[in-house]
Design a protein around this motif. Structure first.
Motif, PDB file in Angstrom:
ATOM      1  N   SER A  96       0.838  -1.158   0.024  1.00  0.00           N
ATOM      2  CA  SER A  96      -0.094   0.100   0.088  1.00  0.00           C
ATOM      3  C   SER A  96       0.985   1.096  -0.250  1.00  0.00           C
ATOM      4  O   SER A  96       2.102   1.204   0.433  1.00  0.00           O
ATOM      5  N   GLU A 106      -7.257  11.707   1.151  1.00  0.00           N
ATOM      6  CA  GLU A 106      -7.078  10.623   0.067  1.00  0.00           C
ATOM      7  C   GLU A 106      -8.167   9.481   0.210  1.00  0.00           C
ATOM      8  O   GLU A 106      -8.568   8.914  -0.821  1.00  0.00           O
ATOM      9  N   ALA A 107      -8.352   8.837   1.253  1.00  0.00           N
ATOM     10  CA  ALA A 107      -9.255   7.976   1.502  1.00  0.00           C
ATOM     11  C   ALA A 107     -10.844   8.431   0.878  1.00  0.00           C
ATOM     12  O   ALA A 107     -11.429   7.510   0.399  1.00  0.00           O
ATOM     13  N   ILE A 110     -10.641   8.535  -2.928  1.00  0.00           N
ATOM     14  CA  ILE A 110     -10.683   7.165  -3.341  1.00  0.00           C
ATOM     15  C   ILE A 110     -12.226   6.612  -3.386  1.00  0.00           C
ATOM     16  O   ILE A 110     -12.678   5.979  -4.447  1.00  0.00           O
ATOM     17  N   HIS A 111     -12.850   6.810  -2.374  1.00  0.00           N
ATOM     18  CA  HIS A 111     -14.119   6.139  -1.919  1.00  0.00           C
ATOM     19  C   HIS A 111     -15.065   6.912  -2.893  1.00  0.00           C
ATOM     20  O   HIS A 111     -16.198   6.142  -3.500  1.00  0.00           O
ATOM     21  N   GLY A 113     -14.192   8.159  -5.982  1.00  0.00           N
ATOM     22  CA  GLY A 113     -13.827   7.839  -7.141  1.00  0.00           C
ATOM     23  C   GLY A 113     -13.133   9.158  -7.596  1.00  0.00           C
ATOM     24  O   GLY A 113     -12.753   9.055  -8.982  1.00  0.00           O
ATOM     25  N   PRO A 116      -7.522   7.311  -8.093  1.00  0.00           N
ATOM     26  CA  PRO A 116      -7.519   5.860  -8.206  1.00  0.00           C
ATOM     27  C   PRO A 116      -7.544   4.806  -7.182  1.00  0.00           C
ATOM     28  O   PRO A 116      -7.068   5.325  -6.202  1.00  0.00           O
ATOM     29  N   GLU A 117      -8.168   4.009  -7.336  1.00  0.00           N
ATOM     30  CA  GLU A 117      -8.611   2.947  -6.351  1.00  0.00           C
ATOM     31  C   GLU A 117      -7.025   2.203  -6.074  1.00  0.00           C
ATOM     32  O   GLU A 117      -6.318   1.801  -6.788  1.00  0.00           O
ATOM     33  N   ARG A 118      -6.713   2.130  -4.697  1.00  0.00           N
ATOM     34  CA  ARG A 118      -5.510   1.581  -4.172  1.00  0.00           C
ATOM     35  C   ARG A 118      -5.607   1.602  -2.869  1.00  0.00           C
ATOM     36  O   ARG A 118      -6.455   2.291  -2.260  1.00  0.00           O
ATOM     37  N   VAL A 137     -16.883   5.309   4.368  1.00  0.00           N
ATOM     38  CA  VAL A 137     -15.663   4.936   3.820  1.00  0.00           C
ATOM     39  C   VAL A 137     -14.982   3.735   4.769  1.00  0.00           C
ATOM     40  O   VAL A 137     -14.556   3.927   5.870  1.00  0.00           O
TER      41      VAL A 137
END
Length: 151
Positions: A96, A106-107, A110-111, A113, A116-118, A137
């Motif tokens: 990660s 950042e979370a 990502i949640h 969209g 990028p999902e990582r 989240v």
């Protein structure tokens, strides 16, 4: 040192160590005791059984108890616990991205969209972690403090 079984207002239970009963009272009244699961600061002592050591004479007469197979006592640091946590840390760091104190932002990106999902890890204040959980989240606390990476 004293160990208390604690419970947050969200129903999570966990144990924590304090210097003394007075130290717990002082920290709890100032909102410094937070849930180890969700970061909630509404924490109270849970019902717990006292751990009283038997007298030395009685201890000598008691047969030694063997721990159950495949169990680790997380309250007492041991090489097994340290090894498990070190392995978990290694896997998290290898698989990660460390985002530091920007973890909550950042979370959320990502949640939603917007990024990028990582897999990521980093640091968040209890209120930030609570807000992430309330917004759906998926986050989880780590049993170690991340190593701060510098450029």
């Amino acid at each position: 040192m004293i160990q208390y079984a604690l419970k947050c207002s969200n129903g999570h239970t966990f144990d924590s160590w304090f210097q003394s009963a007075a130290a717990y009272d002082k920290l709890a009244s100032s909102g410094m005791v937070t849930c180890a699961v969700c970061g909630c600061d509404k924490v109270e002592k849970a019902i717990m059984t006292p751990r009283v050591r038997p007298a030395r004479k009685a201890e000598a007469q008691m047969p030694a108890q063997k721990p159950e197979a495949n169990t680790i006592d997380m309250a007492a640091p041991s090489p097994d616990v340290e090894k498990v946590i070190a392995e978990l840390r290694r896997k998290v760091e290898e698989n990660s991205d460390y985002v530091g104190k920007d973890f909550a932002n950042e979370a959320r990106k990502i949640h939603l969209g917007d990024a990028p999902e990582r897999a990521i890890y980093g640091e968040a204040k209890p209120e930030e972690a609570k807000a992430l959980i309330e917004d759906g989240v998926p986050v989880a606390p780590l049993p170690f403090i991340p190593s701060r990476k510098s450029n």
